[in-house]
Design a protein around this motif. Sequence first.
Motif, PDB file in Angstrom:
ATOM      1  N   THR A  77       0.863  -1.347   0.026  1.00 36.33           N
ATOM      2  CA  THR A  77      -0.007  -0.004  -0.054  1.00 36.33           C
ATOM      3  C   THR A  77       0.824   1.354   0.067  1.00 36.33           C
ATOM      4  O   THR A  77       0.351   2.163   0.146  1.00 36.33           O
ATOM      5  N   SER A  79       2.827   4.308  -1.419  1.00 35.61           N
ATOM      6  CA  SER A  79       2.835   5.090  -2.680  1.00 35.61           C
ATOM      7  C   SER A  79       4.012   5.482  -3.070  1.00 35.61           C
ATOM      8  O   SER A  79       5.459   5.326  -2.431  1.00 35.61           O
ATOM      9  N   SER A  80       4.281   5.673  -4.343  1.00 34.18           N
ATOM     10  CA  SER A  80       5.540   5.815  -5.158  1.00 34.18           C
ATOM     11  C   SER A  80       5.803   7.286  -4.540  1.00 34.18           C
ATOM     12  O   SER A  80       7.163   7.620  -4.399  1.00 34.18           O
ATOM     13  N   GLU A  81       5.120   8.215  -4.094  1.00 34.84           N
ATOM     14  CA  GLU A  81       5.426   9.400  -3.659  1.00 34.84           C
ATOM     15  C   GLU A  81       6.194   9.509  -2.432  1.00 34.84           C
ATOM     16  O   GLU A  81       7.225  10.007  -2.287  1.00 34.84           O
ATOM     17  N   GLN A 106       9.423   4.707 -13.609  1.00 35.84           N
ATOM     18  CA  GLN A 106       9.123   3.559 -13.296  1.00 35.84           C
ATOM     19  C   GLN A 106       9.629   2.524 -13.995  1.00 35.84           C
ATOM     20  O   GLN A 106       9.499   2.391 -15.234  1.00 35.84           O
ATOM     21  N   HIS A 190       2.769  15.109  -3.826  1.00 30.88           N
ATOM     22  CA  HIS A 190       2.019  14.587  -4.724  1.00 30.88           C
ATOM     23  C   HIS A 190       2.728  15.065  -6.204  1.00 30.88           C
ATOM     24  O   HIS A 190       3.277  16.049  -6.092  1.00 30.88           O
ATOM     25  N   ARG A 191       2.737  14.154  -6.848  1.00 30.75           N
ATOM     26  CA  ARG A 191       3.416  14.462  -8.259  1.00 30.75           C
ATOM     27  C   ARG A 191       2.809  15.104  -9.209  1.00 30.75           C
ATOM     28  O   ARG A 191       3.596  15.770 -10.196  1.00 30.75           O
TER      29      ARG A 191
END
Length: 216
Positions: A77, A79-81, A106, A190-191
């Motif tokens: 769960t 996040s990439s952030e 990615q 956030h991106r």
Amino acid sequence: MRVLAVVPARGGSKGVPGKNLADVAGTPLVARAVLACRAAPTVTDVVVSTDSDAIAEAARAAGADVIARPTAISGDTASSEAAVLHALAAFEELHSLTVDVVLLVQCTSPFLATSDVESVAVAVATGAADSALTVAPFHGFLWREDRDGSGTGVNHDPAYRPRRQDRPQDLLETGAAYAMDAAGFRTARHRFFGRTLPVPTDPARVLEIDDPHDLA
């Protein structure tokens, strides 16, 4: 200007076990991403954020630095952030410097090209955007299944089927490369923030590996 590319590559993957080390044309996915980033002229540094010793070894062999990802942000769960924020802070602390632009790249996009990485990096580094992402032209009619099993048109009126050239151009987020102003990213966490610029890429190369069929 310091432009840092971060490649998140955790060891666990339920859909495709060992996915980030999967071999594509003789090169592990994580190494493919690292090599694409290293060849981008605007990128000054490349790090892989991982909790896996094997991924770390492959990343270093491809020329990246490695940031050890804490267990707390290594689960399904996470996040990439969270991974990028951690890697950004760790990199700046380690080298006693400030990053101007940070990228999220990615390795699950196997056809990622250096031009994709460079295009989003330049968009933010030149001030044209606060954040940028790779997109591809998309001409499909999207449907969503309702609870009762019937379908609803998402990006079109099912009673009106215009020709492709008569429809607004939809853009598909490819999931391959993102760039953010580092200061803005730290604040937004956030991106996507400020002026977000979609950067077109070749739709023939759009693929994200989520299951064994994708990898094959």
